[in-house]
Each structure stands twice: as structure tokens, then as C-alpha cells.
Design a protein around this motif. Sequence first.
Motif, PDB file in Angstrom:
ATOM      1  N   GLY A 277       0.794  -1.218   0.000  1.00 22.19           N
ATOM      2  CA  GLY A 277       0.000   0.000   0.000  1.00 22.19           C
ATOM      3  C   GLY A 277       0.825   1.265   0.000  1.00 22.19           C
ATOM      4  O   GLY A 277       0.271   2.354  -0.086  1.00 22.19           O
ATOM      5  N   SER A 278       2.150   1.142   0.091  1.00 21.71           N
ATOM      6  CA  SER A 278       3.016   2.322   0.127  1.00 21.71           C
ATOM      7  C   SER A 278       3.594   2.584  -1.259  1.00 21.71           C
ATOM      8  O   SER A 278       3.407   1.810  -2.199  1.00 21.71           O
ATOM      9  CB  SER A 278       4.158   2.104   1.124  1.00 21.71           C
ATOM     10  OG  SER A 278       5.086   1.162   0.620  1.00 21.71           O
ATOM     11  N   ASP A 279       4.334   3.676  -1.370  1.00 24.58           N
ATOM     12  CA  ASP A 279       4.996   3.972  -2.641  1.00 24.58           C
ATOM     13  C   ASP A 279       6.078   2.950  -2.945  1.00 24.58           C
ATOM     14  O   ASP A 279       6.531   2.827  -4.082  1.00 24.58           O
ATOM     15  CB  ASP A 279       5.622   5.379  -2.599  1.00 24.58           C
ATOM     16  CG  ASP A 279       4.555   6.464  -2.687  1.00 24.58           C
ATOM     17  OD1 ASP A 279       3.433   6.141  -3.123  1.00 24.58           O
ATOM     18  OD2 ASP A 279       4.840   7.614  -2.311  1.00 24.58           O
ATOM     19  N   GLY A 313      -2.216  -3.077   3.525  1.00 28.81           N
ATOM     20  CA  GLY A 313      -1.520  -2.040   4.269  1.00 28.81           C
ATOM     21  C   GLY A 313      -1.192  -2.543   5.661  1.00 28.81           C
ATOM     22  O   GLY A 313      -1.866  -3.435   6.172  1.00 28.81           O
ATOM     23  N   TYR A 390      -5.541   6.196   3.431  1.00 28.92           N
ATOM     24  CA  TYR A 390      -4.787   5.478   2.406  1.00 28.92           C
ATOM     25  C   TYR A 390      -5.681   4.508   1.642  1.00 28.92           C
ATOM     26  O   TYR A 390      -5.567   4.364   0.424  1.00 28.92           O
ATOM     27  CB  TYR A 390      -3.610   4.740   3.043  1.00 28.92           C
ATOM     28  CG  TYR A 390      -2.825   5.627   3.973  1.00 28.92           C
ATOM     29  CD1 TYR A 390      -2.019   6.643   3.472  1.00 28.92           C
ATOM     30  CD2 TYR A 390      -2.914   5.480   5.356  1.00 28.92           C
ATOM     31  CE1 TYR A 390      -1.312   7.483   4.317  1.00 28.92           C
ATOM     32  CE2 TYR A 390      -2.211   6.317   6.206  1.00 28.92           C
ATOM     33  CZ  TYR A 390      -1.413   7.314   5.683  1.00 28.92           C
ATOM     34  OH  TYR A 390      -0.727   8.144   6.523  1.00 28.92           O
ATOM     35  N   SER A 393      -8.014   6.340  -0.646  1.00 30.85           N
ATOM     36  CA  SER A 393      -7.240   6.796  -1.810  1.00 30.85           C
ATOM     37  C   SER A 393      -7.079   5.664  -2.816  1.00 30.85           C
ATOM     38  O   SER A 393      -7.214   5.865  -4.030  1.00 30.85           O
ATOM     39  CB  SER A 393      -5.865   7.301  -1.361  1.00 30.85           C
ATOM     40  OG  SER A 393      -5.981   8.404  -0.490  1.00 30.85           O
ATOM     41  N   SER A 394      -6.788   4.466  -2.316  1.00 28.73           N
ATOM     42  CA  SER A 394      -6.668   3.295  -3.196  1.00 28.73           C
ATOM     43  C   SER A 394      -8.004   2.963  -3.844  1.00 28.73           C
ATOM     44  O   SER A 394      -8.069   2.614  -5.034  1.00 28.73           O
ATOM     45  CB  SER A 394      -6.155   2.096  -2.393  1.00 28.73           C
ATOM     46  OG  SER A 394      -6.110   0.929  -3.186  1.00 28.73           O
ATOM     47  N   ASN A 432       2.551   8.773   8.088  1.00 27.11           N
ATOM     48  CA  ASN A 432       2.737   7.920   6.904  1.00 27.11           C
ATOM     49  C   ASN A 432       4.109   7.257   6.953  1.00 27.11           C
ATOM     50  O   ASN A 432       4.970   7.478   6.093  1.00 27.11           O
ATOM     51  CB  ASN A 432       2.581   8.752   5.629  1.00 27.11           C
ATOM     52  CG  ASN A 432       2.365   7.884   4.410  1.00 27.11           C
ATOM     53  OD1 ASN A 432       2.336   6.661   4.496  1.00 27.11           O
ATOM     54  ND2 ASN A 432       2.217   8.516   3.259  1.00 27.11           N
ATOM     55  N   ARG A 436       2.764   5.530   2.098  1.00 26.71           N
ATOM     56  CA  ARG A 436       1.698   5.032   1.235  1.00 26.71           C
ATOM     57  C   ARG A 436       1.096   6.160   0.389  1.00 26.71           C
ATOM     58  O   ARG A 436       1.181   7.332   0.738  1.00 26.71           O
ATOM     59  CB  ARG A 436       0.606   4.364   2.085  1.00 26.71           C
ATOM     60  CG  ARG A 436       1.041   3.053   2.692  1.00 26.71           C
ATOM     61  CD  ARG A 436       0.057   2.538   3.726  1.00 26.71           C
ATOM     62  NE  ARG A 436       0.157   3.276   4.978  1.00 26.71           N
ATOM     63  CZ  ARG A 436      -0.510   2.964   6.083  1.00 26.71           C
ATOM     64  NH1 ARG A 436      -1.343   1.941   6.080  1.00 26.71           N
ATOM     65  NH2 ARG A 436      -0.358   3.673   7.179  1.00 26.71           N
ATOM     66  N   LYS A 437       0.466   5.770  -0.699  1.00 24.92           N
ATOM     67  CA  LYS A 437      -0.167   6.747  -1.578  1.00 24.92           C
ATOM     68  C   LYS A 437      -1.357   7.388  -0.878  1.00 24.92           C
ATOM     69  O   LYS A 437      -2.070   6.729  -0.125  1.00 24.92           O
ATOM     70  CB  LYS A 437      -0.659   6.062  -2.856  1.00 24.92           C
ATOM     71  CG  LYS A 437       0.433   5.506  -3.743  1.00 24.92           C
ATOM     72  CD  LYS A 437      -0.175   4.847  -4.962  1.00 24.92           C
ATOM     73  CE  LYS A 437       0.892   4.232  -5.840  1.00 24.92           C
ATOM     74  NZ  LYS A 437       0.314   3.536  -7.027  1.00 24.92           N
ATOM     75  N   ILE A 438      -1.574   8.690  -1.169  1.00 25.54           N
ATOM     76  CA  ILE A 438      -2.721   9.382  -0.591  1.00 25.54           C
ATOM     77  C   ILE A 438      -3.246  10.389  -1.603  1.00 25.54           C
ATOM     78  O   ILE A 438      -2.476  11.047  -2.314  1.00 25.54           O
ATOM     79  CB  ILE A 438      -2.337  10.071   0.743  1.00 25.54           C
ATOM     80  CG1 ILE A 438      -3.569  10.639   1.412  1.00 25.54           C
ATOM     81  CG2 ILE A 438      -1.275  11.131   0.540  1.00 25.54           C
ATOM     82  CD1 ILE A 438      -3.337  11.053   2.857  1.00 25.54           C
ATOM     83  N   GLU A 443      -4.744  14.837   1.371  1.00 24.80           N
ATOM     84  CA  GLU A 443      -3.494  15.381   1.910  1.00 24.80           C
ATOM     85  C   GLU A 443      -3.617  16.868   2.204  1.00 24.80           C
ATOM     86  O   GLU A 443      -3.100  17.374   3.212  1.00 24.80           O
ATOM     87  CB  GLU A 443      -2.359  15.122   0.916  1.00 24.80           C
ATOM     88  CG  GLU A 443      -0.985  15.478   1.452  1.00 24.80           C
ATOM     89  CD  GLU A 443       0.121  15.070   0.505  1.00 24.80           C
ATOM     90  OE1 GLU A 443       1.254  14.862   0.995  1.00 24.80           O
ATOM     91  OE2 GLU A 443      -0.131  14.949  -0.712  1.00 24.80           O
TER      92      GLU A 443
END
Length: 528
Positions: A277-279, A313, A390, A393-394, A432, A436-438, A443
Motif C-alpha cells: 500500500g506504500s509507494d 496495508g 490510504y 485513496s486506493s 505515513n 503510502r499513496k494518498i 493530503e
Amino acid sequence: MSLKSTKEQLIQLLADKDNKVIALSGKWGTGKSHMWDEVKKSSADVDVQNALYASLFGLSTIEQIKIKLLQSAVPSMKANPHLWKSATEVYKTGVKALEGVHKSLGALNDIGLIFAPAMLNNKIIVLDDLERKHERLNIDEVLGFIDEFTQQHDSRFVLILNSDKLDQRKIWDTFREKVIDEELRLNTSTEEAFKIAVGLSPSKYEATIQCSVELCKLTNIRVIQKIIKAINRILGNREDLSEAVLYRVIPSTVLLAAIHYKGIDDGPDFDFVLSQGSDRDWSVLHDKKVEETEESKRKSKWKLLTTELGIRGCDDFELVVIEYLESGLFDVSMVTAIVDRYIAEEDALEARNACNKFLERLAWDYRMNEAQLLEEAALVVAKAHLLDPYMVSSLHENITEIPGGQQIADAAVAGWIEAFRARNLEEAELNNFFNRKIHHLIESEFNNINNKAQVKTTILDACFYVAKNSAWGARQELAFKSATIQDIESIILNSGISDLKFFMFKMLDMCIHRKTYESYLNPCSFFL
């Protein structure tokens, strides 16, 4: 063959007296020894009931093997007084006769080895852990011993081994052709392995653990047993854990423990699991123009596993589990606090589970058309405000990829932001840790709250923070650097006695240790 069918085959092979040497091979920990014990206990054949057993683990000589077998024979001989009396008389007579030939023989502790052929004659002999023998004991010596006793003493053998780990493959293959009559390879199913493991280490979380164990395709009984014990210790005997909470904590615990105990062939590492779930999530599709590598194939396989387990995640819970696995220690209060938080957020966990199931169907259920996917997406979006930033966002990213899904995806983010604003938070940390992507709008909400909190932070607040944490962050540094003489005067004139004393002492400390603090402060205000 499975455990059940292999067991049936072994019973049939043992019934045929012409099979002098039977080899039972398979992967480590898949229940070969357990299966033999069951065959022996349930057999009506007297020869099988009285079979002698010796593990070769650490043994370095054939004499040590014989001693192990003689020790194995003692219980059955004691159960048969006539046989025990005869063996004792033979032993005493032999020792006396040999002492007459050579006095030093009477002092030998292993003098019974001389009578080993007679005591092992016409017996079924089980030799286990052949691959774990001492390196000084060559496999050809063991097979020579087997050949001698089958040819000269009418003994029969069952060899139990992990053939994949056996050294000297050429010698093993050569003697297998000359000595072994039948060979069985055990391929225990995950269901069979779990049934044995949970029988040895029961758990009230059995059903949820089994589901994750089967997804990980674990067949090593010892590893599964260790996983069950780890979960029992981490979760304790709590009765208040709902399906949603168990679904959150057990899959990741099973996977992390399976990794730690080497239960998965070519499996992922801790870092891969924590990156979900992260970059850094290695699930990001590589450039189609770039040739696929073995490494990318492995990571794709790992990603498929984490997706099937519902691990999208990680948070503090996974870090606690890893710490426990690596050290054997864990903070009970911390685990309790995390699980209690999950219980308090059960509605959020159920929403998370619904989101995970939707994303799974989106990826795998080819039977659903776009209209059906959007219909299910709308149901999930209705509870999007319960998701963490997160996951929502996904969810937005995935729904957007469905034709006609942009409006529903945007509604998920808008609903989350509306609920977030309704909480009227004075400050909010993203924390974070896993990068992870947000979504950019989410943000921005966090940044707006924190910017407002920054403006409200006074240098008195900053002093208290520094005193409590022995450090400061960007907010405290900005408060110190932006403080004016008027701000300091206002605090002195308007603070209570306790706060005034604390503030003045802190100001004096900063003046005394000017070099330590001056790069963080407004010199016009603090060092006049």
C-alpha cells in the motif's frame, strides 16, 4: 500422494514380506514420522507393533545406531517377561564367556552390540532422519548396514528421510537401485498438515488461522504449530474478537510467522509485507517495454499472495508481531491497546473488509460487468468515511479505472473529507511511516489543519513540548523563529505563576546555552 493415501500404501507394503526395504521420503515437517507412529499404533500386525525405531540425528557411527535400536527393543522385551528373561541370560552368558577370552571385554559398556544381530533378527527396523546424521557417518555405511541385516538376519527396514536435503546424491541413487524395494513420497496437503498441527496446539481462532494457512500453502506441521502458538500468545484468550478484527490481525500474523520460520519456499521478506500500500509497494506494474525478470516474477507472486490474504496495508500491529518473532518478547500492553482500538473501530474494520472484497472482485471476478462493478462500488463508497485515508485513496484510484466510475470515485473522497471536517480536529498527523499513496485532496485537508495549528502554537506551547519530548519539530521551530518581543511580553504579563516560572527558567536556560539554541530562535527576540 496425500497423507491418507500414503498411509494406506505403506500399510499394504508392510503386509508384503518380500518388501525388505521401504523408503518413505518427503519434505521436512510434513508428517512422515507422525504417519509412521499412527501406522504402528493402529496395526494388527505383531511385527509392526514391535518395530524398532532409531533417529539418526547426530549419530556418527553404525555402533551408535545399533545401541539406539537395542534401547528401542527394551520396552517390548519388558512387556514380554519370557523374552526378556531369555535375552538377559544370553547376555550374561556371553559376557562371562568373552571375559574368559579377554578380560578387557567385560568393561565395555557396549558389549551388547555383539549380540545385536540376534536381538535385531527378524525385526522391522525404522531409521528416521537419515539426512540429519553426523557428517562422519557416510550414507554408504548406513546402506551397507541395511544390506547386511536384510541379507543375513532377515530384518526389514523402513527408511524415513527428507531426500531433498540428503547429501551424496550419487551414492544414495546407486544404493537405492540395489537395496530399496519400494519408495513412497509423501505430499501432505495443507488441510492434513493443519489438522495435525491444531490437534497438537489447539486454538480458539482455528477457522481463521486455517484459511490463511491454506492461502500460504503451508504443509510443514512444525511451522504451522509454531504459527498457532505465536497467534495464541499474541492474542491471548480474548473472547471479544469479532470476525472483522480476526480478519485484520490473523492473515498478516500467519504470513509474517511463516516467513520467519522458513515455511514458504521462495517467499517474501518482512520488508515486502510492510511495504504493501506504500509507494515502495512492489506491486506497481513495471514498464511493459522492459523485459520481465525473474525478480519481477517473484514479486508478482508475492503480491498475489498478500492480495489473497487481504493485506493491503500495515500499521503498528505488524511491527509488534515482527519484534516478537525476532526477539521472543513483546509488549502485552501495546498489543492490547492496538487490538482494543480495532475493536472500537469495528465498523471501520467491516468497511475495510468490504473494500478489500470489492477490490478482490474487481481484480478477479471476470463474470461481473462494468454496471455490476459500479453498483457494488457505490455500496462500498457509502461507507468510505470509515476507511483510513490510504485505503480510500486506493479505492478512488481503482474505481476511476472502471469506465463511468469517476463520479463514484470522487464521491468516496468527498464523503471522507466531509466526515473528516466534521471531527473539528485541531491537529492531525498522517503518520505515513510506510510512505503510502494518498489522494491530493485528502493530503490538503491534513495540511490545512496543521497549518492552522501552526499559527496557534505559541512559544510557551513550544517550550512545554521541548521539555516533554527533549526535542522539537517543525512547528516548534517555527514558533520560536517567528516569536517577537511583544509575544514574549504577552506571555510574561498574562501567564499564571506556574507557567511564568517554567517559561522564565526555560528562557534563562536558552540564554546560558546560547550556541545550542541560537540556530532555532529569532535572535532579535531572545538574544538582545
